[in-house]
Design an enzyme around this catalytic site. Structure first.
Site, PDB file in Angstrom:
ATOM      1  N   LYS A   1       0.993  -1.108  -0.061  1.00 10.08           N
ATOM      2  CA  LYS A   1       0.017   0.077   0.065  1.00 10.08           C
ATOM      3  C   LYS A   1       0.914   1.224   0.043  1.00 10.08           C
ATOM      4  CE  LYS A   1      -1.361  -1.368   3.997  1.00 10.08           C
ATOM      5  NZ  LYS A   1      -2.169  -1.894   5.019  1.00 10.08           N
TER       6      LYS A   1
ATOM      7  N   THR B   1      -7.129   9.102   9.252  1.00 12.02           N
ATOM      8  CA  THR B   1      -6.613   7.876   8.670  1.00 12.02           C
ATOM      9  C   THR B   1      -6.663   6.617   9.674  1.00 12.02           C
ATOM     10  OG1 THR B   1      -4.491   8.573   8.847  1.00 12.02           O
ATOM     11  CG2 THR B   1      -5.741   8.941   6.616  1.00 12.02           C
TER      12      THR B   1
ATOM     13  N   GLY C   1      -7.240   3.288  11.334  1.00  8.40           N
ATOM     14  CA  GLY C   1      -7.896   2.179  11.101  1.00  8.40           C
ATOM     15  C   GLY C   1      -7.857   1.938   9.447  1.00  8.40           C
ATOM     16  N   THR C   2      -7.327   2.561   8.666  1.00  8.37           N
ATOM     17  CA  THR C   2      -7.379   2.383   7.189  1.00  8.37           C
ATOM     18  C   THR C   2      -6.895   1.309   6.663  1.00  8.37           C
ATOM     19  OG1 THR C   2      -5.333   3.654   6.923  1.00  8.37           O
ATOM     20  CG2 THR C   2      -7.546   4.864   6.329  1.00  8.37           C
ATOM     21  N   GLY C   3      -5.805   0.739   7.389  1.00  7.83           N
ATOM     22  CA  GLY C   3      -5.368  -0.492   6.957  1.00  7.83           C
ATOM     23  C   GLY C   3      -6.368  -1.745   7.322  1.00  7.83           C
ATOM     24  N   CYS C   4      -6.861  -1.615   8.444  1.00  8.43           N
ATOM     25  CA  CYS C   4      -7.722  -2.613   9.129  1.00  8.43           C
ATOM     26  C   CYS C   4      -8.852  -2.873   8.117  1.00  8.43           C
ATOM     27  CB  CYS C   4      -7.938  -2.563  10.464  1.00  8.43           C
ATOM     28  SG  CYS C   4      -6.654  -2.023  11.768  1.00  8.43           S
TER      29      CYS C   4
HETATM   30  N1  LIG Z   1      -4.696  10.499   2.227  1.00  7.74           N
HETATM   31  C1  LIG Z   1      -5.308   9.412   1.693  1.00  7.74           C
HETATM   32  N2  LIG Z   1      -6.156   9.516   0.608  1.00  7.74           N
HETATM   33  C2  LIG Z   1      -6.454   8.488  -0.044  1.00  7.74           C
HETATM   34  N3  LIG Z   1      -6.310   7.197   0.119  1.00  7.74           N
HETATM   35  C3  LIG Z   1      -5.227   6.854   1.187  1.00  7.74           C
HETATM   36  C4  LIG Z   1      -4.770   7.968   2.134  1.00  7.74           C
HETATM   37  N4  LIG Z   1      -4.142   7.712   2.805  1.00  7.74           N
HETATM   38  C5  LIG Z   1      -4.047   6.082   2.697  1.00  7.74           C
HETATM   39  N5  LIG Z   1      -4.857   5.867   1.717  1.00  7.74           N
HETATM   40  C6  LIG Z   1      -5.132   4.688   1.225  1.00  7.74           C
HETATM   41  O1  LIG Z   1      -5.675   3.740   2.231  1.00  7.74           O
HETATM   42  C7  LIG Z   1      -5.238   2.461   2.192  1.00  7.74           C
HETATM   43  C8  LIG Z   1      -4.554   2.062   3.665  1.00  7.74           C
HETATM   44  O2  LIG Z   1      -3.178   2.432   3.256  1.00  7.74           O
HETATM   45  P1  LIG Z   1      -2.030   2.834   4.470  1.00  7.74           P
HETATM   46  O3  LIG Z   1      -2.201   4.218   4.769  1.00  7.74           O
HETATM   47  O4  LIG Z   1      -0.777   2.932   3.462  1.00  7.74           O
HETATM   48  O5  LIG Z   1      -2.019   1.599   5.203  1.00  7.74           O
HETATM   49  P2  LIG Z   1      -1.825   1.370   6.844  1.00  7.74           P
HETATM   50  O6  LIG Z   1      -3.076   2.164   7.570  1.00  7.74           O
HETATM   51  O7  LIG Z   1      -1.631  -0.037   7.257  1.00  7.74           O
HETATM   52  O8  LIG Z   1      -0.644   2.224   7.181  1.00  7.74           O
HETATM   53  C9  LIG Z   1      -4.398   2.344   1.012  1.00  7.74           C
HETATM   54  O9  LIG Z   1      -5.266   1.994  -0.163  1.00  7.74           O
HETATM   55  C10 LIG Z   1      -3.993   3.517   0.828  1.00  7.74           C
HETATM   56  O10 LIG Z   1      -3.546   3.891  -0.637  1.00  7.74           O
HETATM   57  C1  LIG Z   2      -5.602  -3.240  17.599  1.00  5.00           C
HETATM   58  C2  LIG Z   2      -5.058  -2.272  16.589  1.00  5.00           C
HETATM   59  N1  LIG Z   2      -4.547  -3.131  15.284  1.00  5.00           N
HETATM   60  C3  LIG Z   2      -4.173  -2.403  14.547  1.00  5.00           C
HETATM   61  C4  LIG Z   2      -4.036  -0.818  14.505  1.00  5.00           C
HETATM   62  C5  LIG Z   2      -3.274  -0.356  13.451  1.00  5.00           C
HETATM   63  O1  LIG Z   2      -4.523   0.162  12.485  1.00  5.00           O
HETATM   64  P1  LIG Z   2      -4.383   0.515  11.152  1.00  5.00           P
HETATM   65  O2  LIG Z   2      -5.437   0.008  10.297  1.00  5.00           O
HETATM   66  O3  LIG Z   2      -2.719   0.159  10.391  1.00  5.00           O
HETATM   67  O4  LIG Z   2      -4.297   2.138  11.018  1.00  5.00           O
HETATM   68  P2  LIG Z   2      -3.758   2.957  12.045  1.00  5.00           P
HETATM   69  O5  LIG Z   2      -4.615   2.641  13.473  1.00  5.00           O
HETATM   70  O6  LIG Z   2      -2.293   2.555  12.278  1.00  5.00           O
HETATM   71  O7  LIG Z   2      -3.996   4.087  11.454  1.00  5.00           O
HETATM   72  C6  LIG Z   2      -4.439  -0.439  15.506  1.00  5.00           C
HETATM   73  N2  LIG Z   2      -4.091   0.924  15.875  1.00  5.00           N
HETATM   74  N3  LIG Z   2      -4.876  -1.039  16.594  1.00  5.00           N
END
Ligand SMILES: Nc1ncnc2c1ncn2[C@@H]1O[C@H](COP(=O)(O)OP(=O)(O)O)[C@@H](O)[C@H]1O
Ligand SMILES: Cc1ncc(COP(=O)(O)OP(=O)(O)O)c(N)n1
Length: 268
Positions: A176, A207, A209-212
């Site tokens: 990602k 953002t 929890g976006t990854g979850c």
């Molecule tokens: N500001 C943003 N605008 C649009 N899409 C985003 C933005 N930030 C993250 N994404 C998207 O959200 C998803 C989660 O990505 P990312 O943030 O890299 O993961 P994580 O939450 O695990 O750190 C991916 O599809 C990424 O391209």
């Molecule tokens: C319990 C728990 N699991 C995973 C995360 C990380 O979440 P993620 O979707 O990567 O996004 P952020 O919270 O890091 O933005 C978490 N915080 N807690």
């Protein structure tokens, strides 16, 4: 055989509702998938960061896994926060016999910068858990850890995705690009082909929890038998809408909006 698609998440909690188990179950629900959960750690966290962590004893993680696995079939499952090697060992032992897609979100550090996994467990995650995954979904820092290479460009994302499959043994890798600048580009390598998914970068700090949310969406769609590239495309559209209409609640990074793709529901 179930009529209803069922999915399982194995992860930590977020009492503020944005990430972890809570995000996963909300997402499963939005995809009309019956959601089940194994809690690995209870995390005191909110939009500003992590305040404390309590790890569930290993025998209780084992018992939760037995309770679900012995009773209700599921068609896909994911892991999120797995804090230490003892937890990873019991999970490896319980999931190895399962014959349904495993989606691994290799959670290491929250958006707030707080570490969610013991330093010495990262290597175990890469060596023992990752090769069991049908799909692994690292962000840039996680992919850099797994490959040992710095990632700055889309070409680097592609090389990392290929390396995670070919060298480290995952079935597929979705790297990602949320942590890079410019368009939000993610690269899927499925062992045969590179796929690119992109959206505009949304100007927001919400953002959490976006990854979850993204990995749970893919898990729900795979549980319904949707092929991987189509599942990632649909999940990318879902997470983009959830970020676009994310909630400015809390004092830090607000959460995604799970109602954003419902036409009649709340938009911000
Ligand atoms: N500001 C943003 N605008 C649009 N899409 C985003 C933005 N930030 C993250 N994404 C998207 O959200 C998803 C989660 O990505 P990312 O943030 O890299 O993961 P994580 O939450 O695990 O750190 C991916 O599809 C990424 O391209
Ligand atoms: C319990 C728990 N699991 C995973 C995360 C990380 O979440 P993620 O979707 O990567 O996004 P952020 O919270 O890091 O933005 C978490 N915080 N807690």
């Amino acid at each position: 055989m179930n009529q209803i698609p069922c999915a399982l998440t194995i992860a930590g909690t977020d009492p503020s509702g944005g990430a972890g188990i809570q995000a996963d179950l909300k997402t499963f629900q939005e995809f009309t998938c019956y959601g089940m959960s194994i809690i690995t750690s209870v995390v005191a966290q909110n939009t500003t960061g992590v305040q404390d962590v309590h790890h569930i004893p290993i025998n209780m993680i084992e018992k939760q896994l037995d309770s679900v696995i012995s009773d209700i079939p599921f068609q896909a499952y994911k892991t999120g926060m797995i804090a230490n090697i003892d937890m990873m060992e019991v999970i490896v032992q319980k999931i190895t016999p399962l014959n349904v897609p495993y989606i691994m979100d290799p959670v290491m550090v929250a958006t707030s910068g707080d570490s969610l996994i013991a330093e010495e467990a990262r290597n175990f995650l890469r060596e023992q858990l990752l090769p069991l995954a049908a799909l692994v979904t690292p962000n840039v820092p996680e992919a850099e850890y797994i490959t040992g290479e710095s990632i700055k460009t889309v070409n680097d994302l592609q090389q990392a995705a290929e390396q995670i499959v070919v060298k480290h043994g995952a079935g597929a890798a979705l790297v990602k690009g949320g942590h890079l600048d410019g368009e939000a580009i993610d690269i899927l390598y499925d062992g045969n082909k590179m796929h690119r998914f992109s959206s505009e970068r949304i100007d927001t700090n919400n953002t959490h929890g976006t990854g979850c949310t993204y990995s749970a969406s893919i898990t729900a769609l795979l549980s319904k038998g949707i092929p991987l590239p189509a599942a990632v495309k649909q999940a990318k559209d879902y997470v983009t809408a959830a970020i676009r209409h994310s909630f400015s609640i809390g004092k830090g990074n607000g959460p995604t909006n799970h109602w954003a793709t419902r036409p009649e529901e709340v938009k911000q």
